[in-house]
Write a protein that holds these residues in place. Structure first.
Motif, mmCIF file in Angstrom:
data_model
loop_
_atom_site.group_PDB
_atom_site.id
_atom_site.type_symbol
_atom_site.label_atom_id
_atom_site.label_comp_id
_atom_site.label_asym_id
_atom_site.label_seq_id
_atom_site.Cartn_x
_atom_site.Cartn_y
_atom_site.Cartn_z
ATOM 1 N N PHE A 15 0.959 -1.240 0.074
ATOM 2 C CA PHE A 15 0.169 0.109 -0.022
ATOM 3 C C PHE A 15 0.789 1.318 -0.135
ATOM 4 O O PHE A 15 1.985 1.132 0.527
ATOM 5 N N THR A 16 0.110 2.488 -0.520
ATOM 6 C CA THR A 16 1.025 3.512 -0.468
ATOM 7 C C THR A 16 0.229 4.732 0.113
ATOM 8 O O THR A 16 -0.943 4.676 -0.108
ATOM 9 N N ALA A 17 0.805 5.638 0.557
ATOM 10 C CA ALA A 17 -0.080 6.541 1.172
ATOM 11 C C ALA A 17 0.116 8.164 0.736
ATOM 12 O O ALA A 17 -0.601 8.935 0.763
ATOM 13 N N THR A 18 0.885 8.285 -0.374
ATOM 14 C CA THR A 18 1.214 9.632 -1.008
ATOM 15 C C THR A 18 0.969 10.712 -0.032
ATOM 16 O O THR A 18 0.270 11.536 -0.131
ATOM 17 N N LYS A 19 1.691 10.561 1.286
ATOM 18 C CA LYS A 19 1.257 11.763 1.993
ATOM 19 C C LYS A 19 1.666 13.213 1.767
ATOM 20 O O LYS A 19 1.149 14.052 2.129
ATOM 21 N N LEU B 30 -8.136 20.725 7.281
ATOM 22 C CA LEU B 30 -7.890 19.212 7.566
ATOM 23 C C LEU B 30 -7.431 19.307 9.021
ATOM 24 O O LEU B 30 -6.308 19.818 9.369
ATOM 25 N N ARG B 31 -8.225 18.663 9.982
ATOM 26 C CA ARG B 31 -7.771 18.719 11.252
ATOM 27 C C ARG B 31 -6.601 17.659 11.886
ATOM 28 O O ARG B 31 -6.448 16.515 11.086
ATOM 29 N N GLU B 32 -5.966 18.183 12.783
ATOM 30 C CA GLU B 32 -4.801 17.230 13.314
ATOM 31 C C GLU B 32 -5.241 15.944 13.535
ATOM 32 O O GLU B 32 -4.470 14.878 13.087
ATOM 33 N N GLN B 33 -6.347 15.888 14.127
ATOM 34 C CA GLN B 33 -6.847 14.379 14.534
ATOM 35 C C GLN B 33 -7.104 13.694 13.429
ATOM 36 O O GLN B 33 -6.790 12.422 13.445
ATOM 37 N N THR B 34 -7.496 14.069 12.126
ATOM 38 C CA THR B 34 -7.801 13.364 10.997
ATOM 39 C C THR B 34 -6.348 13.003 10.561
ATOM 40 O O THR B 34 -6.028 11.653 10.182
ATOM 41 N N LEU B 35 -5.390 13.584 10.668
ATOM 42 C CA LEU B 35 -4.059 13.184 10.179
ATOM 43 C C LEU B 35 -3.315 12.237 11.048
ATOM 44 O O LEU B 35 -2.777 11.184 10.697
ATOM 45 N N GLU B 36 -3.546 12.462 12.420
ATOM 46 C CA GLU B 36 -3.043 11.600 13.374
ATOM 47 C C GLU B 36 -3.713 10.211 13.064
ATOM 48 O O GLU B 36 -2.987 9.139 13.224
ATOM 49 N N SER B 37 -5.031 10.369 12.832
ATOM 50 C CA SER B 37 -5.689 8.812 12.840
ATOM 51 C C SER B 37 -5.195 8.201 11.674
ATOM 52 O O SER B 37 -5.134 7.009 11.384
ATOM 53 N N ILE C 261 -4.121 4.596 0.485
ATOM 54 C CA ILE C 261 -4.811 5.046 1.464
ATOM 55 C C ILE C 261 -4.745 6.486 1.725
ATOM 56 O O ILE C 261 -3.804 7.175 1.678
ATOM 57 N N TRP C 262 -5.950 7.035 1.997
ATOM 58 C CA TRP C 262 -6.205 8.503 2.108
ATOM 59 C C TRP C 262 -7.228 8.512 3.296
ATOM 60 O O TRP C 262 -7.930 7.521 3.584
ATOM 61 N N PRO C 263 -7.356 9.573 3.986
ATOM 62 C CA PRO C 263 -8.485 9.855 5.015
ATOM 63 C C PRO C 263 -9.709 9.879 4.020
ATOM 64 O O PRO C 263 -9.598 10.124 2.895
ATOM 65 N N THR C 264 -10.936 9.602 4.521
ATOM 66 C CA THR C 264 -12.035 9.537 4.005
ATOM 67 C C THR C 264 -12.583 11.196 3.811
ATOM 68 O O THR C 264 -13.137 11.600 2.626
ATOM 69 N N THR C 265 -12.502 11.947 4.944
ATOM 70 C CA THR C 265 -12.977 13.237 4.897
ATOM 71 C C THR C 265 -11.846 14.057 5.626
ATOM 72 O O THR C 265 -11.274 13.671 6.521
ATOM 73 N N VAL D 83 -11.086 6.231 7.493
ATOM 74 C CA VAL D 83 -10.146 5.856 6.363
ATOM 75 C C VAL D 83 -10.693 5.348 5.109
ATOM 76 O O VAL D 83 -11.536 4.542 5.142
ATOM 77 N N GLN D 84 -9.920 5.709 4.133
ATOM 78 C CA GLN D 84 -10.372 5.373 2.946
ATOM 79 C C GLN D 84 -9.236 4.575 2.389
ATOM 80 O O GLN D 84 -8.072 4.931 2.001
ATOM 81 N N LEU D 85 -9.702 3.220 1.574
ATOM 82 C CA LEU D 85 -8.791 2.627 0.748
ATOM 83 C C LEU D 85 -9.085 2.711 -0.632
ATOM 84 O O LEU D 85 -10.364 2.433 -0.810
#
Lengths: 479, 106
Positions: free
Chosen positions: A256-260, A271-278, A401-405, A457-459
């Motif tokens: 998997f890749t995250a393209t951070k 984009l909230r910190e909690q979103t990034l943390e999670s 993998i990306w956040p969903t929102t 999170v979104q795959l």
């Protein structure tokens, strides 16, 4: 009798039904009781069907005869834009308020054949245009985790129903995130299948090159069971395809890749910190589960930076064409004027809500002579670029993998400006533009004013590779 | 949004006449009072989607056609005439003698 709905899954319910622990009538009754208690405050259902128990009786008969399929007797909620013959279907719009479906959508035919029980039709943004159900002509759906917040959208009613045990699973539709985003806001699993994997026949169209029907469920396995039932080539949808044998194998090592750095490139105050943390934690969890992490670095602006603006050109363009059919002549609401042209203008002005009118006008604008090349044509070229970018990514890794929102559910009425709502789709639209499958799973939560709000999170995977998504997503939920 | 000056330019680009023209093309009656709000909203949306102008694609690049194609089926085996007439007409606001009824066009 009391059934533990909270911990029930489709598989568990199926086993209990076939074992005789409870009947389909008892199961449906438990859900009806929950709906009766909770729907007045949540507004997840626009209509609860009056024949639920007789549907369940038929399922019981089939179970007794030993002919039960996995979904026989499973109580499901159906989004109000999917047609069930003889029942009302309104797309949460005044223009179709009293419209009765003339035929079954293909997904409904398949669920009926499997013996599923339909509890009712669920609330949504009008014609699936929105991300919060605040655009429903029949009132907003409230988030079961905090009723001062939205359930997400456009399939908000279905997501809330599953989260609040008012249905064991639901069908939604996803044009730019309308299954995944409410799933994330409500803490359930939502799958947007590969474009064409599930027939769109009988779905009230929004953007025909983007629309997908898919499941909202409590577990990845439940989502898979429903997807397996509704998928497949359909003679009534020329864009439907069979993805079968050659794609069924699961690779030995899934990467998997995250393209951070894509995230850094997006201008997102929200984009909230909690979103990034999670999100980071989800990546770590996948690594710990034995999936192989690969970095994918992008230099400069990537195609994905243009996903959202391109989406908000392509979708209204298609919507303005699709919604031309609602004119007070063949079906739905009719408001008379002096001449036929006035009939159209009055019917559509009165029947469509604000967001729908706005998008139809934007669609007409980007398709009009003089602007077509600069907007619509350019957006289509970007679409090709986004597909190529994904294709290249999937040469490197099986899953992205990306956040969903960007955030958890917002307060009802908080977002006044249409563009601020559009920005909440930033992570979800790319999959629709490319036509690839994507799944949102609940992962992490944020606490606001003593209320715990789910995050997701979104795959995403390549065309027809839902099986890889199920494999990986299941690991994410277990931890 | 972050740059209200830029948004104003886009709102100015969308004139009242243009909104009326779009409404006419879309067959939606728009009241005078609604035009101003639509100008603002649509101006804001156009400002946002204008971002695509900097995308690294050219609109007239050859060989850049979308990879999608239409799938057609052969004509044939029509259902018997009138089979679905009643169920479909039942949804029409006005009918007469088995037809959908509309106002005089000319």
């Amino acid at each position: 009798m009391s059934i533990d709905l909270k911990n029930l899954t489709i598989k568990k319910a199926h086993e209990a039904l076939t074992r005789g622990d409870f009947t389909a009538v008892q199961l449906a009754g438990s859900y009806l009781k929950n709906i009766e208690e909770k729907n007045p405050s949540l507004n997840a259902y626009l209509e609860v069907f009056d024949d639920v128990l007789s549907q369940a009786e038929k399922a019981d008969k089939r179970i007794k005869e030993g002919r039960a399929a996995l979904l026989t007797g499973i109580p499901m909620a159906i989004k109000d834009n999917i047609m069930i013959e003889g029942r009302k279907v309104s797309a949460a719009s005044k223009i179709l308020e009293n419209y009765t479906a003339a035929y079954d959508a293909t997904v409904i035919r398949k669920l009926k054949e499997a013996g599923a029980v339909f509890l009712g039709r669920t609330n949504m943004d009008e014609f699936a245009m929105g991300s919060s159900t605040e655009n429903s002509a029949f009132g907003v759906t409230k988030n079961p985790h905090d009723t001062s917040r939205v359930a997400g959208g456009s399939s908000g009613g279905g997501a809330a129903a599953v989260a609040a045990d008012m249905a064991l699973a639901a069908l939604g539709s996803d044009t730019g995130g309308s299954i995944r985003q409410p799933a994330s806001f409500c803490g359930v699993v939502g799958l947007k299948p590969t474009y064409g994997a599930v027939s769109r026949y009988g779905l009230i169209a929004l953007g025909s090159s983007l629309d997908c029907i898919g499941p909202l469920a409590k577990t990845v396995e439940d989502a898979r069971i429903i997807f397996d039932c509704i998928k497949g080539k359909d003679e009534f949808d020329g864009t439907s395809v069979d993805f079968t044998k050659e794609l069924s194998a699961i690779p030995d090592t899934i990467s998997f890749t995250a393209t951070k750095n894509f995230l850094g490139a997006v201008d997102l105050k929200d984009l909230r910190e909690q979103t990034l943390e999670s999100y980071s934690k989800a990546c770590d969890t996948l690594s710990a589960a034995g999936f192989h992490y690969k970095t994918a670095e992008f230099q400069g602006p990537t195609a994905f930076d243009y996903s959202l603006p391109a989406y908000y050109i392509i979708m209204p363009a298609e919507a303005s064409a699709n919604l031309a059919r609602f004119d007070g002549v063949k079906y739905g609401l009719y408001k008379g004027g002096e001449a036929l042209l006035d009939d159209y203008g009055k019917t559509r002005a009165f029947g469509f809500g604000e967001e729908v009118r706005r998008r139809i006008l934007v669609g007409a604008y980007v398709l009009s002579h003089g602007y077509y090349d600069a907007y619509y044509n350019k957006a289509q070229k970007i679409r090709t670029l986004i597909k190529e970018t994904f294709n290249n990514l999937f040469k490197e890794a099986d899953v992205v993998i990306w956040p969903t929102t960007p955030t958890a559910a917002w307060k009802i009425g908080e977002k006044k400006d249409p563009v601020s709502v559009y920005l909440s789709d930033i992570f979800t639209v790319s999959a629709n533009i490319a036509g690839i499958p994507a799944i949102s799973v609940p992962f992490g939560e944020v606490e606001v004013n003593g209320k715990r709000l789910p995050l997701g999170v979104q795959l995403m995977a390549s065309y027809g590779r839902e099986n890889i998504l199920f494999e990986v997503a299941a690991k994410l939920l277990k931890f | 949004m972050q740059n209200s000056g830029k948004r104003d330019i886009f709102i100015k680009m969308v004139t009242r006449e243009e909104i009326q023209k779009l409404a006419e093309l879309s067959r939606i009656e728009v009241g005078e009072d609604e035009v101003e709000k639509l100008r603002k909203d649509i101006g804001g949306i156009l400002e946002y989607v204008d971002k695509i102008k900097s995308a690294p694609v050219s609109v007239d690049k050859e060989g850049d056609k979308p990879a999608l194609r239409n799938v057609f089926r052969e004509d044939g085996e029509p259902h018997e005439s009138g089979k679905f007439k009643d169920v479909l007409l039942a949804e029409a606001p006005e009918t007469e003698d088995g037809f959908v009824k509309v106002k005089k066009i000319l």
